[in-house]
Design a protein around this motif. Structure first.
Motif, PDB file in Angstrom:
ATOM      1  N   LEU A   1      -3.023   8.237  -0.926  1.00 27.15           N
ATOM      2  CA  LEU A   1      -3.236   7.428  -2.131  1.00 27.15           C
ATOM      3  C   LEU A   1      -3.560   8.342  -3.308  1.00 27.15           C
ATOM      4  O   LEU A   1      -3.108   8.122  -4.422  1.00 27.15           O
ATOM      5  CB  LEU A   1      -4.374   6.421  -1.905  1.00 27.15           C
ATOM      6  N   SER A   2      -4.324   9.394  -3.024  1.00 30.45           N
ATOM      7  CA  SER A   2      -4.701  10.321  -4.091  1.00 30.45           C
ATOM      8  C   SER A   2      -3.639  11.364  -4.366  1.00 30.45           C
ATOM      9  O   SER A   2      -3.792  12.161  -5.293  1.00 30.45           O
ATOM     10  CB  SER A   2      -5.998  11.029  -3.720  1.00 30.45           C
TER      11      SER A   2
ATOM     12  N   MET B   1      -7.276  -0.603   0.595  1.00 35.28           N
ATOM     13  CA  MET B   1      -6.626   0.446  -0.203  1.00 35.28           C
ATOM     14  C   MET B   1      -7.565   0.944  -1.306  1.00 35.28           C
ATOM     15  O   MET B   1      -7.745   2.145  -1.500  1.00 35.28           O
ATOM     16  CB  MET B   1      -5.345  -0.113  -0.830  1.00 35.28           C
ATOM     17  N   THR B   2      -8.157  -0.003  -1.995  1.00 34.79           N
ATOM     18  CA  THR B   2      -9.044   0.354  -3.106  1.00 34.79           C
ATOM     19  C   THR B   2     -10.207   1.193  -2.611  1.00 34.79           C
ATOM     20  O   THR B   2     -10.545   2.230  -3.182  1.00 34.79           O
ATOM     21  CB  THR B   2      -9.584  -0.940  -3.771  1.00 34.79           C
TER      22      THR B   2
ATOM     23  N   ILE C   1       0.834  -1.219   0.000  1.00 34.29           N
ATOM     24  CA  ILE C   1       0.000   0.000   0.000  1.00 34.29           C
ATOM     25  C   ILE C   1       0.867   1.267   0.000  1.00 34.29           C
ATOM     26  O   ILE C   1       0.511   2.269  -0.599  1.00 34.29           O
ATOM     27  CB  ILE C   1      -1.033  -0.021   1.157  1.00 34.29           C
ATOM     28  N   THR C   2       2.053   1.205   0.622  1.00 35.98           N
ATOM     29  CA  THR C   2       2.846   2.442   0.693  1.00 35.98           C
ATOM     30  C   THR C   2       3.473   2.783  -0.657  1.00 35.98           C
ATOM     31  O   THR C   2       3.785   3.944  -0.909  1.00 35.98           O
ATOM     32  CB  THR C   2       3.952   2.375   1.772  1.00 35.98           C
ATOM     33  N   GLU C   3       3.623   1.809  -1.521  1.00 33.63           N
ATOM     34  CA  GLU C   3       4.094   2.161  -2.872  1.00 33.63           C
ATOM     35  C   GLU C   3       3.032   2.996  -3.580  1.00 33.63           C
ATOM     36  O   GLU C   3       3.341   3.819  -4.432  1.00 33.63           O
ATOM     37  CB  GLU C   3       4.382   0.899  -3.691  1.00 33.63           C
ATOM     38  N   ASN C   4       1.789   2.751  -3.208  1.00 31.92           N
ATOM     39  CA  ASN C   4       0.696   3.516  -3.795  1.00 31.92           C
ATOM     40  C   ASN C   4       0.488   4.862  -3.115  1.00 31.92           C
ATOM     41  O   ASN C   4       0.042   5.816  -3.737  1.00 31.92           O
ATOM     42  CB  ASN C   4      -0.582   2.673  -3.774  1.00 31.92           C
ATOM     43  N   CYS C   5       0.813   4.936  -1.836  1.00 33.31           N
ATOM     44  CA  CYS C   5       0.679   6.208  -1.105  1.00 33.31           C
ATOM     45  C   CYS C   5       1.879   7.117  -1.355  1.00 33.31           C
ATOM     46  O   CYS C   5       1.771   8.332  -1.233  1.00 33.31           O
ATOM     47  CB  CYS C   5       0.617   5.968   0.400  1.00 33.31           C
ATOM     48  N   LEU C   6       3.033   6.524  -1.605  1.00 36.20           N
ATOM     49  CA  LEU C   6       4.266   7.321  -1.637  1.00 36.20           C
ATOM     50  C   LEU C   6       5.031   7.171  -2.953  1.00 36.20           C
ATOM     51  O   LEU C   6       5.085   8.103  -3.746  1.00 36.20           O
ATOM     52  CB  LEU C   6       5.168   6.915  -0.458  1.00 36.20           C
TER      53      LEU C   6
END
Ligand code: PRX
Length: 630
Positions: A305-306, A264-265, A61-66
Motif C-alpha cells: 500500500l505504501s 486497508m486504511t 484493495i489491490t488497486e491501492n497496492c498495485l
C-alpha cells in the motif's frame, strides 16, 4: 495520508482522532484510489457489534497496492525474493511485474470457477506465488484463508470445512533449511476429509515426486496461458477480504474475518507511522510467514500500500548457519527489519561472529512482534543488531486487531526496553481490574481492553457471531477484551505482560490449551489432560501437559512419543508438548473445574506461590504433582 513526523504531530493527531475522528480518518484515507469515496465514517459499537467503517465506499484493495503505483513507480522493486538456498539467485519483482502476475493469477482462479465471495484456501511455503494468490483473491473479490504450512492435514481440513473453501492452492513442497516439507501430501490427506474443494491447484517449488489427486490442477500450465488483464472487481467497504484462523480458549479455531476498506486504511496508516520509512532506497523486511497475521498486514498489504521495496524470505534463520538473517540484511541492504523475540533469542544464543561478520550498517529501524520481548533479548538486539543506533519498535497487536495498536513510532517515541509504550492515535486502550472497572491511574497493572472500534478490527468470527461476542465483548461489556494483561508505568507507558486466558504463546504462535488437550485425549489410555505454558528460554513459552491415564503406563517414553505424535497429527508439530507428566489426578474446585493456576505455578517452578489449596476437591494431588514435576 497521515505521516506523523515528530512528538507534536503525534500529540496533535491523538487529539484530532479523539475530537474529530471524521477529519482524522479523512486525512488517513485521502490518497487512496476509491471507486466511490466514503461519506459515512463509522457505525455500530461494542454492544450491537454491527461495526462498519467507510460503509458507503467502493474500492479494490489491490488497486491501492498495485495499480496506483504504476504511474510513477512501475519499475520500482516491490519484492526482493530471497530463496531458502543462499546459492539460488534472488528474484527482483517490480510493481509492474507484480501487477501482471496478480492479474494472471486472478484469471487463472476465474478459469477454475472462482467468483466474488468464494473462499480460496492457501497452504503454501513462502514463495512469490503465494503473494500473487492472496492479492489475486482480493482483486477478484474472493476471500482468502491462508493456513500456515506447519499445520497438519486434520487442522487444514478443519479450516477448509469451516469456511467452505472452493479452491485449495498448495506447493508440491516447501523448502525449510535443509529439509523439505511435503505440503502436497498434507493437502491430499486433508481432501479426504472435505467435500467443498473443487480444485487442488499445485505450484511446483521443490520438484519432488508427489501423489496425484483427482482434483489436481497444475499452476505453471494454467498460469502460462492466463491473460495479464484483470480489471479489479468493485468491492464494498465492508465486503470480506480474508479469514484468518487463530486459537482461542475452546478447542475449535476461530476464523477472524477482516473486511476491505477499514483493514486497508489501518494497514497503511499503522505501517507508515510505526516504521517511518522515509527514503526511496529503504528496504523493509518482515520475517513473518504469510500464514500469520503479521505476514498479512506487514508483508502482503501494508508495505505494498505504501509502495515500498521489501524482502520476501523463504528460509529459516538458522540455515545454513545462524547468521542467515544478517547475511540477508547485508546482501539486500535492509533498512527496516521486523521479527519476533523467539528468533532474536535463538540467534542471541549463538556465536556473535555470526552477526559481526556481516555489515549491518544499512539498518535504521528494528521491530519486534508476537510476544513479550524479555529485557536481555531487547538489549542484545539493540546492541548487536542495531549497534545502539536503531530504534526498536515493540509492536503490540493481534490477529483480531488487524494492525499495530500499541507501539513506539520509530525515531519519534522515546524507547523503554520491553515497553510497547503508546497507543497509535485513534486507538484508545485502557486497563481494567477483574470487575471491569477502568484503572485510571498510572503505575498499575490490569487487563487490557480497547474502548472504541477502530477501522482494522476483525468484524466477526466467520460463521459464528455468537462466539465473536462471547469471546471479546462479554467479559467486560461495552469494551473489546484483548485477552492480554498489561502494566502502565508512572508515565503512562504500556508494557504487555502476556495472555491471561487459556492461550499459550509458543514462539509467537498462539495455541489454545483446549486444542492440545483435545488432541491428547484422543489417546486410548488417557482419561483427562490439562495443558499449561511454562517459561522457555527460546520459545517464550513451552507446553506442559499433565495427563491422567486409565492404567499404569509401562513404557513412558513410548507413551510420550505417542502423545506428541497425536498433537502433531491433530494440530501440527509446532504445538507438541515438551513436558508430559503423568498424574493420578488434577487439582479441581468443588464444582469440578481444573485449577489451572496451580498447574501453571508448578510448571513455572513457583511452588511457593500456590496459594490456598485446602478448598480443592482433592488437595492431596497437589503434593504428588509437585513431586513429579519436570
Ligand atoms: O499476547 C499478545 C501477543 O500475541 C498475541 C496475539 O497473537 P496473534 O494473534 O497470533 O498475533 C501475533 C502478531 C501480531 C497477543 O494477544 N503479542 C503480540 N505482540 C506482542 C505481544 N505480546 C507482547 N508484546 C508484543 N509486542
Amino acid at each position: 495520508m497521515i505521516r506523523i513526523k515528530n512528538q507534536s504531530d503525534f500529540d496533535n493527531y491523538t487529539k484530532l482522532a479523539k475530537e474529530n475522528p471524521e477529519a482524522f480518518w479523512k486525512e488517513a484515507t485521502k490518497e487512496f484510489v476509491w471507486k466511490k469515496p466514503w461519506s459515512k465514517l463509522q457505525s455500530g459499537d461494542f454492544n450491537d457489534l454491527d461495526i462498519k467503517w467507510f460503509e458507503d465506499a467502493e474500492l479494490n484493495i489491490t488497486e491501492n497496492c498495485l495499480d496506483r503505483h504504476l504511474k510513477n513507480n512501475a519499475n520500482k522493486t516491490a519484492i526482493i525474493y530471497e530463496p531458502n538456498n543462499p546459492h539460488e539467485d534472488p528474484q527482483q519483482i517490480t510493481y509492474k511485474q507484480l501487477h501482471e502476475n496478480v492479474c494472471k493469477t486472478a484469471n487463472m482462479f476465474k478459469d477454475l470457477g472462482i467468483k466474488k465471495g468464494d473462499v480460496i484456501c492457501f497452504y503454501m511455503g513462502m514463495v512469490p506465488e503465494l503473494l500473487y494468490g492472496v492479492l489475486a483473491s482480493a482483486r477478484m473479490g474472493a476471500i482468502h484463508s491462508v493456513v500456515f504450512g506447519g499445520f497438519s492435514s486434520k487442522a487444514l481440513a478443519e479450516r477448509i470445512n469451516d469456511c467452505q473453501a472452493k479452491l485449495l492452492v498448495t506447493n508440491d513442497g516447501s523448502n525449510r533449511g535443509n529439509k523439505t516439507i511435503a505440503l502436497k501430501q498434507v493437502a491430499n490427506d486433508a481432501l479426504e476429509n472435505t467435500t467443498c474443494v473443487k480444485h487442488l491447484l499445485v505450484h511446483k517449488r521443490t520438484n519432488e515426486e508427489f501423489d496425484k489427486h483427482e482434483l489436481d490442477q497444475d499452476w505453471d500450465k494454467l498460469f502460462s496461458k492466463a491473460s495479464s488483464d484483470f480489471p479489479a472487481v468493485t468491492m464494498k467497504a465492508e465486503d470480506p477480504l480474508f479469514i484468518l484462523y487463530t486459537s482461542g480458549s475452546t478447542g475449535k479455531p476461530k476464523g477472524l474475518m477482516h473486511t476491505t476498506a477499514g483493514y486497508m486504511t489501518y494497514a497503511q496508516y499503522s505501517f507508515d507511522n510505526v516504521f517511518q520509512m522515509q527514503d526511496d532506497s529503504d528496504v523493509f523486511w518482515c520475517t513473518a510467514d504469510i500464514g500469520w497475521i503479521t505476514g498479512h498486514t506487514y508483508f502482503s498489504y501494508g508495505p505494498l500500500l505504501s509502495g515500498v521495496t521489501q524482502v520476501m524470505f523463504e528460509g529459516v534463520p538458522t540455515w545454513p548457519d545462524g547468521g542467515r538473517f544478517w547475511e540477508v540484511v547485508d546482501k539486500h541492504k535492509v533498512s527496516h527489519f521486523y521479527t519476533a523475540p523467539t528468533a532474536i533469542r535463538a540467534l542471541e544464543a549463538l556465536d556473535i561472529e555470526l552477526v559481526n561478520k556481516h555489515n549491518l550498517s544499512s539498518l535504521k529501524v528494528l521491530g519486534s512482534v508476537g510476544e513479550p520481548i524479555n529485557e536481555e533479548a531487547w538489549q542484545w538486539y539493540n546492541k548487536n543488531i542495531g549497534k545502539n543506533n536503531c530504534p526498536i519498535v515493540d509492536t503490540w497487536w493481534q490477529t483480531e486487531t488487524g494492525g499495530i495498536m500499541i507501539s513506539p513510532l520509530a525515531h519519534i517515541t522515546e524507547m523503554k526496553p520491553c515497553y510497547a509504550i503508546n497507543p497509535l492515535p485513534g486507538i484508545e486502550p485502557a486497563l481494567v481490574d477483574t470487575e471491569g472497572k477502568i484503572l485510571e491511574a498510572n503505575d498499575v497493572e490490569g487487563n487490557l481492553i480497547i474502548k472504541k472500534p477502530w477501522p482494522g478490527m476483525a468484524r466477526t468470527v466467520y460463521g459464528d457471531p455468537e462466539r465473536y461476542k462471547s469471546t471479546y465483548f462479554s467479559t467486560y461489556p461495552g469494551f473489546y477484551f484483548t485477552g492480554d494483561g498489561a502494566k502502565r508505568d508512572e508515565k503512562g507507558n504500556y508494557r504487555i505482560i502476556g495472555r491471561v486466558d487459556d492461550v499459550i504463546n509458543v514462539s509467537g504462535h498462539r495455541i489454545g490449551t483446549a486444542e492440545v488437550e483435545n488432541a491428547i485425549n484422543e489417546h486410548e489410555s488417557v482419561v483427562e489432560s490439562a495443558v499449561v505454558g511454562f517459561p522457555h528460554e527460546i520459545k517464550g513459552q513451552g507446553i506442559y501437559a499433565y495427563v491422567i491415564c486409565t492404567s499404569e503406563i509401562k513404557d513412558k517414553d513410548k507413551f510420550k512419543k505417542q502423545i506428541t505424535d497425536l498433537v502433531s497429527d491433530e494440530i501440527g508439530r509446532f504445538a507438541k508438548p515438551e513436558k508430559i507428566q503423568i498424574v493420578s489426578g488434577l487439582p479441581k474446585t468443588r464444582s469440578g473445574k481444573i485449577m489451572r493456576r496451580i498447574l501453571r505455578k508448578v510448571a513455572e517452578k513457583q511452588t511457593d506461590q500456590l496459594g490456598d489449596t485446602s478448598t480443592l476437591l482433592n488437595p492431596e494431588v497437589v503434593e504428588e504433582i509437585i513431586q513429579g514435576a519436570q
